[in-house]
Each structure stands twice: as C-alpha cells, then as structure tokens.
Design a protein around this motif. Structure first.
Motif, mmCIF file in Angstrom:
data_model
loop_
_atom_site.group_PDB
_atom_site.id
_atom_site.type_symbol
_atom_site.label_atom_id
_atom_site.label_comp_id
_atom_site.label_asym_id
_atom_site.label_seq_id
_atom_site.Cartn_x
_atom_site.Cartn_y
_atom_site.Cartn_z
ATOM 1 N N PRO A 1 46.940 52.618 47.314
ATOM 2 C CA PRO A 1 46.563 52.749 48.737
ATOM 3 C C PRO A 1 45.144 53.255 48.975
ATOM 4 N N GLY A 2 44.555 53.953 47.990
ATOM 5 C CA GLY A 2 43.231 54.508 48.190
ATOM 6 C C GLY A 2 42.099 53.693 47.617
ATOM 7 N N LYS A 3 42.422 52.600 46.902
ATOM 8 C CA LYS A 3 41.346 51.807 46.302
ATOM 9 C C LYS A 3 41.833 50.404 45.960
ATOM 10 N N HIS A 4 41.061 49.432 46.390
ATOM 11 C CA HIS A 4 41.322 48.023 46.086
ATOM 12 C C HIS A 4 39.978 47.322 45.915
ATOM 13 N N ALA A 5 39.259 47.718 44.877
ATOM 14 C CA ALA A 5 37.923 47.179 44.675
ATOM 15 C C ALA A 5 37.976 45.685 44.351
ATOM 16 N N THR A 6 37.132 44.917 45.003
ATOM 17 C CA THR A 6 36.995 43.496 44.693
ATOM 18 C C THR A 6 36.436 43.349 43.281
ATOM 19 N N PRO A 7 36.935 42.398 42.485
ATOM 20 C CA PRO A 7 36.382 42.181 41.139
ATOM 21 C C PRO A 7 34.864 42.008 41.189
ATOM 22 N N SER A 8 34.186 42.554 40.218
ATOM 23 C CA SER A 8 32.726 42.553 40.244
ATOM 24 C C SER A 8 32.147 41.139 40.328
ATOM 25 N N ALA A 9 32.831 40.173 39.730
ATOM 26 C CA ALA A 9 32.325 38.798 39.745
ATOM 27 C C ALA A 9 32.561 38.097 41.079
ATOM 28 N N TRP A 10 33.321 38.723 41.982
ATOM 29 C CA TRP A 10 33.661 38.088 43.260
ATOM 30 C C TRP A 10 32.959 38.741 44.449
ATOM 31 N N THR A 11 32.171 39.754 44.228
ATOM 32 C CA THR A 11 31.663 40.559 45.346
ATOM 33 C C THR A 11 30.732 39.805 46.280
ATOM 34 N N SER A 12 30.116 38.725 45.829
ATOM 35 C CA SER A 12 29.185 37.990 46.697
ATOM 36 C C SER A 12 29.876 36.902 47.522
ATOM 37 N N LEU A 13 31.189 36.746 47.362
ATOM 38 C CA LEU A 13 31.896 35.667 48.045
ATOM 39 C C LEU A 13 32.188 36.026 49.495
ATOM 40 N N ASN A 14 32.105 35.027 50.392
ATOM 41 C CA ASN A 14 32.556 35.250 51.763
ATOM 42 C C ASN A 14 34.064 35.037 51.822
ATOM 43 N N VAL A 15 34.652 35.179 52.990
ATOM 44 C CA VAL A 15 36.114 35.157 53.112
ATOM 45 C C VAL A 15 36.698 33.832 52.645
ATOM 46 N N GLU A 16 36.131 32.713 53.085
ATOM 47 C CA GLU A 16 36.671 31.412 52.699
ATOM 48 C C GLU A 16 36.495 31.166 51.201
ATOM 49 N N GLN A 17 35.373 31.575 50.663
ATOM 50 C CA GLN A 17 35.161 31.436 49.232
ATOM 51 C C GLN A 17 36.133 32.321 48.446
ATOM 52 N N MET A 18 36.444 33.491 49.008
ATOM 53 C CA MET A 18 37.381 34.396 48.353
ATOM 54 C C MET A 18 38.774 33.773 48.289
ATOM 55 N N LYS A 19 39.196 33.146 49.367
ATOM 56 C CA LYS A 19 40.506 32.484 49.363
ATOM 57 C C LYS A 19 40.563 31.418 48.266
ATOM 58 N N ALA A 20 39.501 30.641 48.149
ATOM 59 C CA ALA A 20 39.461 29.596 47.126
ATOM 60 C C ALA A 20 39.461 30.205 45.722
#
Length: 423
Positions: free
Chosen positions: A116-135
């Motif tokens: 509940p206190g942390k859900h860091a995005t994977p380092s290789a995915w941090t530049s993705l926008n929302v639609e790119q993240m879904k893909a």
C-alpha cells in the motif's frame, strides 16, 4: 428411488467440486534457500525434500512472486527477498507443478516490493505515457506467461498486481481505495492497467483464475475498493485476494466482518487469504497490535492462531484459499550449522519471525501440520457412498469433512443430502 439417489449423488459431487479448497504458502524464496544449502526437517528432525513433505502434509497450492527486473532493486530489498526474475520463477514454478501443486503467480509489475505504501513503476517503463503503459503491461504479461508455459510452469491462478488497494504503477496508476486519486493518478488509468493485464492472462492462460489482491491496513476501505472496481466492466476477475496479518490488521473479528461484507456484496466471487502469518518467537517487526495474551508468541501459540484462523474461515463458504507467507524461511545449514553461527553468506537480512520451519534447526513447526485442516481430510463425502445419502443423519462441511455433531457455528453444511444454512 434410484433416480432420486442418483440426482442427490450428482448434487453432492457438484458441491464437492465447487467447494474445492486450496492451502499452501508463498514459497518465493525456496529455490534460493535450497541453493544456499538449507536443510529442511520434519517435526521429528528427519531431513525432508520440502515440496514433497508439504504435499504429504496436505498442502495443495503454492504462490510465487515475479518482479520485472529485480536487479534494479536496492541492496536492502534484495536481501529481503527481491530476487524473483522470470528465469527464477520458471525454475521454481516447474518444480511446483511437477510436485503436483496448483501454482499461483503473483505479478508485482515493479522491480521491487509493492504494497500500500509503494508501487514503483519498473525503471524501464518510466518514460511511457498511459496508453503506452497499457500496451507494455499486455506485452510483458503475455511474454512471461508464454515462457512459463514453455517451461512447464503454467499458472493456475494469476494475481494481476500485489496488494493493489492503493493502485499500482505509480504515479499514473495511484488511487484512493474509497474513490478518487492523488494528483497524477486516476481510477481510469488504474483500471485500464488492470484490464490490459487481465486480457493478456485470459488470452495466454484461459483456464487460470484471476485474483485481485488487496490488503487490510484500512479494513473499511476493502469493500469500497471492490465497489469502485465494479464501475469498470473490462476488469473481469474471479477471486478476491486478501492479506491478513493480525499484528498489523487486527483481531479475527476484523477479518470476519470484512469477509461477511465481501460475501454479501460479491456472492459470485471466491475469496482467498493469499498472505497470512504469525510469529513463533517474536512478534512481527512493526506490529501495531498485540495478541500475545490470546496467541502466545511460541510454537503452540502460532499453532493456536492457525487453528482459530481456520475455524473463522470455515464459517465463510466463499473462502476457498489460505496461503502462509514465507513459510520456507530457515537458516539451518546456512548460518547455523555444526552448533555455530556464521553470517558470512550475506544474502538475507535479519529474521522472518513467522516462518513454519525453525530458523536454527530447520525443523517443521506445529502450525505447518495444522494448515491442512483448512481443506479437510480424505474422509467425508467419499465415505457417504457406502450408505444412502438421503438417510445419512451425519453433518458434513462443504469440503467433505464429517462432523461429530450438528454444527453450532454459522455456515452452510450438508445434511441428509441437502445444503443446510446454520445461522
């Protein structure tokens, strides 16, 4: 009469299948401990192969976590157990399946711990926008499942996220369980990520059951979370998964109330306790509650907690899974060997106080043997074939355990070939 008996038998068999229960543990570190030389023992001190041993003791399901790239995790988190990359999970998952267990895969969708206190995005995915993240989520999920299947480790249950009460893939996927989201996040984003992951799971492993995993740091928020999730029709799941640790979340009455609300609001969903644990020498680090007067911090106290937890869960017919977290922890033959203590193998930090094997000796603790009572034994409904079911005056639980007398605890039971509700 024969037709009636046949129909009754069919009803009983259907009930038995639908009431299938699963008990086991999150054994994500087992491969690492075995690689380091750990020796596991039964309660009498005999060395055992851990998977075969736990299978013999009635466990039938195991859970393993998966990180995107745990090499990017901090050194401290690695020592806490953040090591499960895809190759590791393929090997451990294959062992689990070959040993005859059901396999639950726990996607963390992060390089490190999520809670509940942390859900860091994977380092290789941090530049993705929302639609790119879904893909990316869909692509990653499908790739992992394809490789697991090829390795002989196809999961039977899949968690699309770990303890996602506050969302996942922060900041864009961060939410408040009761509704709304902090700046940068939204329920639309979060639900879109979940839907993308679930769609990939359904395409690659159509038989697997989807688990949405939440925890109980704010118990009243749990039903609110699932109520908000109902607004997103693309998020289709089968099982509500909960983490419940009394040291952090409160007494069994808190769990009981949460389960009652969930069963009332979501009668079509099964519920699993996918994480639980209680200490046998010390309370868990950071404990917010103290139940040592009820469940002493001892081997017997740990067993008593397990007994009481199972009794509470048996009153909830929708609950069909119970998993102990980190039961495999032991430093026997790694740190403690030949009556000496040597921490030169610096791969783990501190103690996990709620293991089911003693950290020094590797001996199995009493609670490990107690857990099988959640699913019952091999007697019960099978034995009813020897007498007309409709004339049998015994009472049975939905999982086929024959009771010694008419039950007094609330729940659904089988009596004379019929389901009976005891209020």
């Amino acid at each position: 009469m024969k037709k009636t008996l046949l129909l009754t038998l069919c009803l009983m068999l259907t009930t038995m299948v639908s009431a299938q229960k699963y008990v086991g543990g999150d054994i994500s570190m087992l491969k690492k401990f075995l690689d380091e030389g750990a020796v596991y023992k039964d309660k009498d001190g005999n060395a055992v192969e851990p998977l075969s041993f736990m299978k013999t003791e009635g466990w039938n399901a195991m859970r393993v976590r998966l990180f995107v790239d745990p090499s990017k995790a901090s050194a401290q988190h690695k020592k806490e157990g953040v090591i499960q990359d895809l190759d590791y999970v393929k090997a451990l998952g294959k062992s689990i399946k070959e040993a005859g267990f059901q396999f639950m895969l726990d996607f963390h969708y992060s390089d490190t711990w999520t809670d509940p206190g942390k859900h860091a995005t994977p380092s290789a995915w941090t530049s993705l926008n929302v639609e790119q993240m879904k893909a990316k989520i869909a692509e990653y999920t499908k790739q992992c499942l394809q490789e697991l299947k090829q390795a002989g480790a196809e999961p039977d249950f899949i968690q699309t996220g770990n303890e996602i009460t506050t969302g996942m893939l922060w900041l864009t996927g961060q939410i408040y369980a009761g509704g709304g989201a902090p700046a940068g996040g939204s329920w639309n984003n979060f639900a879109g990520y979940l839907a993308s992951a679930i769609k990939a799971c359904n395409e690659e492993c159509p038989q697997a059951k989807i688990v949405i995993h939440t925890e109980m740091h704010a118990p009243a928020d749990v039903p609110k979370f699932y109520n908000n999730l109902k607004n997103y029709q693309d998020v289709k799941y089968d099982i509500i998964g909960l983490s419940y640790y009394p040291d952090f979340h409160g007494d069994l009455t808190v769990l009981d109330n949460t389960l009652t609300t969930l069963e009332t609001n979501y009668p079509d969903k099964k519920i699993m306790i996918v994480e639980t644990g209680y200490g046998f020498e010390w309370q868990l680090s950071g404990a917010k509650h103290n139940f040592t007067s009820k469940w002493p911090v001892s081997e017997d106290g740990q067993k008593l907690f397990t007994t009481d937890l199972i009794a509470a869960l048996q009153t909830h017919p929708n609950v069909n899974g119970l998993f102990w977290w980190y039961p495999e922890y032991t430093l026997n033959n790694i740190v403690f060997k030949n009556d000496s203590e040597d921490w030169s193998k610096d791969f783990t930090s501190g103690y996990w106080n709620a293991a089911l094997f003693h950290y020094k000796t590797g001996r199995a603790l009493s609670a490990l043997y107690e857990l099988k009572n959640f699913v019952g034994d091999d007697t019960g409904i099978d034995a009813m074939n020897h007498e007309p079911i409709t004339n049998n005056r015994s009472w049975y639980t939905l999982d086929g355990r024959r009771l010694s007398a008419q039950p007094t605890q609330k729940g659904i039971y089988i009596h004379q070939g019929k389901k009976v509700i005891v209020k």
